[in-house]
Design a protein around this motif. Structure first.
Motif, mmCIF file in Angstrom:
data_model
loop_
_atom_site.group_PDB
_atom_site.id
_atom_site.type_symbol
_atom_site.label_atom_id
_atom_site.label_comp_id
_atom_site.label_asym_id
_atom_site.label_seq_id
_atom_site.Cartn_x
_atom_site.Cartn_y
_atom_site.Cartn_z
ATOM 1 N N LEU B 128 0.939 -1.068 -0.136
ATOM 2 C CA LEU B 128 0.021 -0.139 -0.065
ATOM 3 C C LEU B 128 0.836 1.309 -0.126
ATOM 4 O O LEU B 128 0.508 2.273 -0.738
ATOM 5 C CB LEU B 128 -0.855 -0.172 1.284
ATOM 6 C CG LEU B 128 -2.209 0.533 1.280
ATOM 7 C CD1 LEU B 128 -3.059 0.183 0.234
ATOM 8 C CD2 LEU B 128 -2.805 0.212 2.432
ATOM 9 N N ILE B 131 2.471 1.995 -3.632
ATOM 10 C CA ILE B 131 1.766 2.416 -4.753
ATOM 11 C C ILE B 131 1.842 3.876 -5.031
ATOM 12 O O ILE B 131 1.897 4.628 -3.996
ATOM 13 C CB ILE B 131 0.238 2.074 -4.404
ATOM 14 C CG1 ILE B 131 -0.071 0.837 -4.304
ATOM 15 C CG2 ILE B 131 -0.741 2.682 -5.608
ATOM 16 C CD1 ILE B 131 -1.462 0.435 -3.994
ATOM 17 N N TRP B 139 -7.132 6.886 -9.249
ATOM 18 C CA TRP B 139 -8.109 6.070 -8.652
ATOM 19 C C TRP B 139 -9.087 7.284 -7.734
ATOM 20 O O TRP B 139 -10.359 7.021 -7.946
ATOM 21 C CB TRP B 139 -7.403 5.172 -7.448
ATOM 22 C CG TRP B 139 -8.456 4.247 -6.800
ATOM 23 C CD1 TRP B 139 -9.179 3.247 -7.170
ATOM 24 C CD2 TRP B 139 -8.914 4.497 -5.282
ATOM 25 N NE1 TRP B 139 -9.879 2.378 -6.369
ATOM 26 C CE2 TRP B 139 -9.978 3.295 -5.113
ATOM 27 C CE3 TRP B 139 -8.838 5.383 -4.589
ATOM 28 C CZ2 TRP B 139 -10.441 3.219 -3.864
ATOM 29 C CZ3 TRP B 139 -9.307 5.142 -3.101
ATOM 30 C CH2 TRP B 139 -10.195 4.169 -2.950
ATOM 31 N N LEU C 43 -6.570 -2.057 -0.417
ATOM 32 C CA LEU C 43 -5.773 -2.328 -1.325
ATOM 33 C C LEU C 43 -6.304 -3.121 -2.299
ATOM 34 O O LEU C 43 -6.012 -2.972 -3.496
ATOM 35 C CB LEU C 43 -4.746 -3.184 -0.422
ATOM 36 C CG LEU C 43 -3.503 -3.615 -1.480
ATOM 37 C CD1 LEU C 43 -2.677 -2.341 -1.684
ATOM 38 C CD2 LEU C 43 -2.675 -4.702 -0.772
ATOM 39 N N LEU C 45 -9.373 -2.790 -3.377
ATOM 40 C CA LEU C 45 -10.320 -1.876 -4.395
ATOM 41 C C LEU C 45 -9.336 -1.345 -5.483
ATOM 42 O O LEU C 45 -9.586 -1.216 -6.768
ATOM 43 C CB LEU C 45 -10.608 -1.001 -3.318
ATOM 44 C CG LEU C 45 -12.297 -1.256 -3.071
ATOM 45 C CD1 LEU C 45 -12.807 0.072 -2.096
ATOM 46 C CD2 LEU C 45 -13.214 -1.313 -4.183
ATOM 47 N N ILE C 46 -8.046 -0.759 -4.702
ATOM 48 C CA ILE C 46 -7.312 -0.046 -5.883
ATOM 49 C C ILE C 46 -6.598 -1.040 -6.828
ATOM 50 O O ILE C 46 -6.789 -0.825 -8.189
ATOM 51 C CB ILE C 46 -6.167 0.866 -5.142
ATOM 52 C CG1 ILE C 46 -6.750 1.703 -4.088
ATOM 53 C CG2 ILE C 46 -5.062 1.174 -5.881
ATOM 54 C CD1 ILE C 46 -5.912 2.250 -3.241
ATOM 55 N N PHE C 47 -6.300 -1.979 -6.445
ATOM 56 C CA PHE C 47 -5.927 -3.203 -7.518
ATOM 57 C C PHE C 47 -6.978 -3.584 -8.253
ATOM 58 O O PHE C 47 -6.717 -3.673 -9.742
ATOM 59 C CB PHE C 47 -5.316 -4.400 -6.452
ATOM 60 C CG PHE C 47 -3.774 -4.272 -6.200
ATOM 61 C CD1 PHE C 47 -2.843 -5.057 -7.029
ATOM 62 C CD2 PHE C 47 -3.230 -3.335 -5.493
ATOM 63 C CE1 PHE C 47 -1.460 -4.914 -6.771
ATOM 64 C CE2 PHE C 47 -1.809 -3.225 -5.135
ATOM 65 C CZ PHE C 47 -1.170 -4.106 -5.947
#
Lengths: 272, 318, 294
Positions: B128, B131, B139, C43, C45-47
Motif C-alpha cells: 500500500l 503504490i 483512483w 488495497l 479496491l485499488i488493485f
C-alpha cells in the motif's frame, strides 16, 4: 455498583488459615501434564500435588522444563505459544475449563527478570492489578498498596518515593516491587520463576526471607536452579529432568536421602 | 518498502595494530567519509538553494507571506495562508482517519496475528505504501471522487449538517476527498512504525500484566502506554508524509486557494500549488513565491521528521 | 477485622464487572482485526480498479507505439516507457554511488558523532517531500541551463534515492558477521581490501535489495518530474531535452477530457503498479532467502 458489592460481607474464597493449619489440603494439582512447543514435547506426563500454605521448589538442570511446568500452572504457557494436555486443578477445578483471566488473578506470578511497568510510578505499579480487576476504590487503594509493599518488605525503603518510577529502584527492590504487585490482587497461589537468579546475594537473601513469611498466607511454587536456595526456602521439592518428574518429596528427604539415583547424582553435583 | 527506523548497535572494527596504517585503509576511509559528508551537505545545499531563489519574495513580504491570503500573479501579490491552511487541514483530516486504523492494524500485527499471517499481511500493508501517488490520484479522480459526490457527501449533509464541517454543495473534489486519500497514503507508514515500536516492547511486559489477571486488551493498553512516545513519533512521520504529498492531493482537492471550514469545499495545498503553477511561473517574483513555498515545505517537513525520528529512536534503540 | 478488609478485595463475585471487561476485550480486539481487514479491502479496491480498467487497454501497441495526436484513438506510450527507464538510469548513476559509499561509511566507521549526524540527516532527508526535490533540481539544473531536461529529472530522482540506498546498505553491511572481517584481517589483508572483497561481497545481495527498493520508490514518482523532465509527446532519448515518463503521462492523461486517454492512463498506472509490485516482491524474496540461509 462495585462499591456496594464490595461493602457487603461476602463469602471468602480462601479457606481460613486456622483450618489449613489443622488439615493441610491440596491447593493445586497437575495430572498427566504434557506440554509442547510446536511439535517438540517439553513435559512428559507430569503429576504432582501442591499442598496449601507450603512452598514447593522445582529443581533440575536448565532446559528440563521447570519454567514450562510453572507456566502451565497459570496458563502462561499458552501466552508463549505453547500447547499442553492433561489436567491442572485449582481447588479441585480444572483451570483450563475456567477463564484464563480469572485464573491468572488467583494464581499470581513473579518472573525471572524483574519487570515493573517502566512508565508507571511505584504506587501505580502496585495498584495496577487492582485497577485492572476493577477492585480499586478510592478508599482501599492506598491501604492495599501500603499493605502489599509491607508484605513484600519494601515499604520502608520506598514509602517516601511512591511517585518515583518503578524502574528507578535497584534490581532486588524491583523484584520485591513485582512481588508486591502480585500480592496486591490477593492471589491464592504465587508462582515464582527463578525470582532471584538476576539478583545479588543480599537481595536474594531478602527474597528468600520474604518467601518464608509469605507461605503463612499463600501457596508458593518456586522454580530455582540453585539447590541451596531450594533447600533453604521450600517444604517440598520436585526434581525434574528432561521433561520428566523424577522425584517429588519433602525437601528434607530429597536433600538428605533421595530414593532415586538420578536425584542423588544431581543433588551431589555429579551432573547438571 | 521497509521503514528503517533504527540502526543496530555500532560494530567496532578492529584497528590494525601496526602504528603506521596502510595507505589504502586511510584512502578508503576518507573516500567513504567524503560521500557520507556529501549526504549531509546535500540537505544544507537544498535549503540554501531554495533560500537564495526565494529571496525576492522573502525580502518583499517577510513574515507577512505566511499570513496574507491573496495569491495574484497578475498584480504580483503573494500570500501563502490558503495553501498553509489547506496543507494542515487536509493532513489533519488524514491523521484523524488514519490514526485509529493504523494503531488497530499495528496491534493486530504485533499482538494478535498468528505467526504465519503476520509477514504476508505486513507485506500487503507495505505494498500500500509502494503504490505511487499518481495511481492514488487516478483512483481518486475516477473512483473516490464520484463516490463522495454521489453517496458520501449527500449522506453526511443529510444527517450531520448541523456541524459546519459537513455543509455545502456535494461537489466531490475538495478537502474530504483529499483527506480520505491522504489517510490511505499515511496509513502504511504509521502502521509499520507503530508495529515496530510495539514489537520493541519486551515480552516480559505483556506477561507481567497477563499474570496479574489482565485481559488481552488491558495488557495491550498497558503496552500502548509504554509505546506512546514511539507511536507519537510514527504519527509525526505520517504527518510529514501527508504534508508533502503532492500528486494524489492535487488531483482531488479542487485547487482553489480559499479558506473554508467545510470539508465539502475545494482547497489548495502548498505541494499542489507547486505542482500546478511551477511551469507557468513566468516572472521572477512568481517563481520566487513558489520556491518560497517549497522552502517552507522543506523546513516544516525537516522539523517534523527530526522530532519524529528522535521519538522513534528513543523507543526502539534501547 | 484486618482479614475482613482483605476479603473485601478478594471478591470474585462481580460478574457484571468481569463480563463487561470480557466484552470490551472482545470488542476492541475485533476492531483491531477489522482495521486490518479495511486496509486489505482498500488495497484490493485499488488493485481491482486498476486491473479492471487498465488491463483491456494493455496491448503490444501500448508498449511499441507512440502517443497519437489529440483526437485520434489508439497509440501507445513507448516513449514514456523508455523515458522512465532513462530517468531511473540517470538517478541511479548519480544516487547509487553516493548512497552505497555513504552506507559503507556508516556501517564500517559509523561510531562517531559525525556518523550519528549523517545517519540522522539521512533519515530526515527520506522524509523530504518529493516535490521539494523537484524544486531543488529545478534550481540546480533548469535555472542555470535555462531549459527542462532529462538530466534535471534524474537529479531530482537521485536526491530521492540516496537516503534509501544509504540506510539499506548500512543495515546490510552490518549484518555481515564480525568474524568475516577478523578472518580477512588475520590473513594480513588490509582493512579496506577486507571491506571490499569480503564484506561487500557477502553483503552484495542485500545492497542490491536496497537499490531495488530505491528504484521502486522513484519509479512511480511524478511530482519531482513535472518541472524538471517536464514530459514529451515525441521520441527523445537525449539527456539534454525534456523527456516523457510513465507517471507524468498518467497525470496528463488522467486530467484529459478524452475517455480514450483516461483509459490509457489506467493502463499506464497498471504497468507502474506491476513494475513496483514485482520489485517489492523480489526484494521480499531476496531478503527472505538471505535470512533463512543464516
Amino acid at each position: 455498583m462495585q462499591t456496594e458489592l464490595l461493602e457487603q460481607p461476602n463469602t471468602p474464597t480462601i479457606l481460613p488459615i486456622e483450618t489449613l493449619q489443622v488439615m493441610p489440603m491440596i491447593k493445586m494439582s497437575a495430572r498427566n501434564v504434557d506440554a509442547f512447543f510446536g511439535k517438540a514435547q517439553v513435559l512428559h506426563n507430569i503429576s504432582l500435588d501442591v499442598p496449601a500454605n507450603k512452598v514447593l521448589a522445582i529443581i533440575g538442570p536448565s532446559g528440563c522444563g521447570k519454567s514450562t511446568l510453572v507456566r502451565c500452572l497459570n496458563r502462561m504457557h499458552e501466552v508463549a505459544g505453547g500447547t499442553m494436555a492433561g489436567l491442572v486443578l485449582l481447588d479441585d477445578r480444572d483451570i483450563y475449563k475456567e477463564d484464563a483471566v480469572r485464573i491468572r488473578k488467583r494464581i499470581g506470578m513473579v518472573f525471572q527478570k524483574p519487570n515493573p511497568f517502566p512508565t508507571m510510578s511505584i504506587f501505580d505499579n502496585v495498584a495496577v492489578g487492582l485497577k485492572l480487576n476493577g477492585l480499586a476504590t478510592r478508599r482501599n487503594i492506598g491501604e492495599v498498596v501500603e499493605r502489599s509493599l509491607k508484605q513484600a518488605a519494601l515499604w520502608d525503603e520506598v514509602k517516601d518515593a511512591l511517585n518515583k518510577s518503578g524502574v528507578s529502584l535497584s534490581g532486588g527492590q524491583q523484584q520485591r516491587l513485582c512481588i508486591a504487585r502480585t500480592l496486591a490482587v490477593s492471589p491464592e497461589v504465587i508462582l515464582m520463576d527463578e525470582p532471584a537468579s538476576a539478583l545479588d546475594p543480599i537481595a536474594t537473601a531478602k527474597i528468600e526471607e520474604l518467601i518464608h513469611d509469605l507461605k503463612k498466607k499463600y501457596t508458593i511454587v518456586i522454580v530455582t536452579h540453585n539447590m541451596q536456595q531450594a533447600a533453604r526456602v521450600s517444604d517440598l521439592t520436585a526434581f525434574l529432568y528432561m521433561g520428566k518428574l523424577i522425584e517429588y518429596d519433602e525437601t528434607k528427604k530429597i536433600f538428605t536421602n533421595p530414593s532415586i539415583k538420578q536425584t542423588e547424582d544431581y543433588i551431589t553435583g555429579r551432573f547438571g | 518498502m521497509s521503514f528503517v527506523v533504527s540502526a543496530s548497535q555500532t560494530t567496532k572494527v578492529p584497528v590494525a595494530t601496526s602504528p603506521k596504517r596502510h595507505f589504502g585503509d586511510v584512502a578508503f576511509k576518507y573516500t567513504t567519509t567524503i560521500f557520507a559528508g556529501f549526504v549531509l551537505l546535500l540537505v544544507l545545499l537544498m535549503g540554501f538553494e531554495m533560500y537564495m531563489q526565494a529571496k525576492p519574495t522573502i525580502e518583499k513580504f517577510g513574515w507577512s507571506f505566511l499570513t496574507r491570503t491573496v495569491w495574484d500573479p497578475v498584480q504580483e501579490e503573494y500570500g501563502a495562508l490558503p495553501f498553509v491552511f489547506g496543507t494542515l487541514f487536509s493532513s489533519l483530516i488524514a491523521l484523524v482517519i488514519a490514526l485509529p486504523l493504523s494503531i488497530g492494524i499495528a496491534i493486530f500485527l504485533s499482538e494478535m496475528a498468528p505467526r504465519w499471517l503476520e509477514p504476508p499481511l505486513s507485506f500487503l500493508i507495505e505494498l500500500l505504501a509502494g503504490i505511487p501517488s499518481i495511481v492514488y490520484g487516478l483512483w481518486g479522480i475516477f473512483v473516490l471522487v464520484p463516490w463522495i459526490r454521489i453517496s458520501l457527501e449527500p449522506l453526511l449533509s443529510r444527517h450531520l449538517d448541523f456541524i459546519p464541517l459537513f455543509r455545502g454543495a456535494p461537489y466531490g473534489y475538495g478537502m474530504l476527498a483529499a483527506g480520505l486519500i491522504l489517510s490511505i497514503m499515511v496509513l502504511p507508514i504509521v502502521t509499520s512504525i507503530s508495529r515496530d515500536v510495539l514489537k520493541a516492547i519486551p515480552q516480559t511486559q505483556r506477561e507481567a500484566s497477563l499474570a496479574l489477571g489482565a485481559t488481552k486488551w488491558e495488557s495491550v493498553k498497558l503496552i500502548l502506554g509504554d509505546a506512546k512516545s514511539g507511536i507519537f513519533g510514527a504519527v509525526l512521520l505520517g504527518l510529514g508524509r501527508a504534508i508533502g504529498e503532492t500528486m494524489a492531493v492535487t488531483m482531488v482537492i479542487g485547487n482553489t486557494p480559499s479558506i473554508s471550514i467545510s470539508l465539502f469545499d475545494p482547497g489548495y495545498t502548498m505541494a499542489s500549488v507547486l505542482a500546478n503553477e511551477f511551469t507557468e511561473a513566468t516572472t521572477a517574483m512568481y517563481l520566487s513565491a513558489l520556491i518560497e513555498i517549497a522552502f517552507l515545505l522543506f523546513g516544516i517537513t525537516i522539523i517534523i521528521n527530526m522530532l519524529a525520528r528522535l521519538l522513534v529512536w528513543s523507543v526502539t534503540k534501547k | 477485622m484486618e482479614r475482613n478488609k482483605e476479603m473485601s478485595i478478594v471478591n470474585e463475585n462481580i460478574p457484571y464487572h468481569f463480563f463487561r471487561r470480557k466484552a470490551i476485550n472482545g470488542a476492541m480486539l475485533a476492531l483491531c482485526a477489522v482495521s486490518a481487514l479495511i486496509a486489505i479491502g482498500i488495497l484490493s479496491l485499488i488493485f481491482f480498479y486498476t486491473i479492471n480498467r487498465g488491463a483491456s487497454y494493455l496491448s503490444l501497441d501500448f508498449f511499441l507505439q507512440m502517443p497519437k495526436p489529440v483526437g485520434e484513438t489508439g497509440g501507445g506510450m513507448a516513449n514514456a516507457i523508455v523515458g522512465t527507464v532513462i530517468l531511473i538510469g540517470i538517478g541511479s548513476a548519480i544516487g547509487l554511488p553516493i548512497g552505497v559509499m555513504a552506507g559503507i561509511y556508516l556501517a564500517e566507521h559509523g561510531n562517531n558523532k559525525f556518523a550519528v549526524l549523517v545517519r540522522f540527516m539521512t533519515d530526515v532527508l527520506s522524509g523530504v517531500p518529493s516535490i521539494v526535490a523537484g524544486v531543488v533540481a529545478y534550481s540546480l539544473v533548469v535555472i542555470p541551463t535555462k531549459h527542462f531536461s532529462a538530466f534535471a529529472g534524474g537529479v531530482a530522482l537521485a536526491i530521492l534515492m540516496i537516503p534509501t540506498v544509504t540506510r539499506t546498505t548500512e543495515e546490510m553491511v552490518r549484518l555481515v558477521p564480525q568474524s568475516y572481517r577478523e578472518a580477512g584481517l588475520a590473513l594480513g589483508i588490509p582493512q579496506w581490501k577486507t571491506t571490499v572483497q569480503i564484506v561487500l561481497r557477502t553483503a552484495f545481495r542485500g545492497i542490491v535489495t536496497g537499490i531495488l527498493l530505491a528504484v521502486a520508490r522513484v519509479a512511480g514518482e511524478t511530482a519531482p518530474l513535472l518541472f524538471t523532465a517536464l514530459g514529451n509527446r515525441f521520441w527523445s532519448t537525449s539527456l539534454d531535452q525534456p523527456i516523457a515518463s510513465l507517471s507524468v503521462f498518467v497525470y496528463d492523461y488522467a486530467k484529459s477530457p478524452f475517455e480514450d486517454w483516461n483509459n490509457q492512463a489506467w493502463a499506464a498506472a497498471l504497468v507502474l503498479i506491476i513494475l513496483i509490485s514485482l520489485l517489492s516482491l523480489s526484494v521480499r524474496i531476496v531478503t527472505r532467502n538471505r535470512f533463512s540461509s543464516r
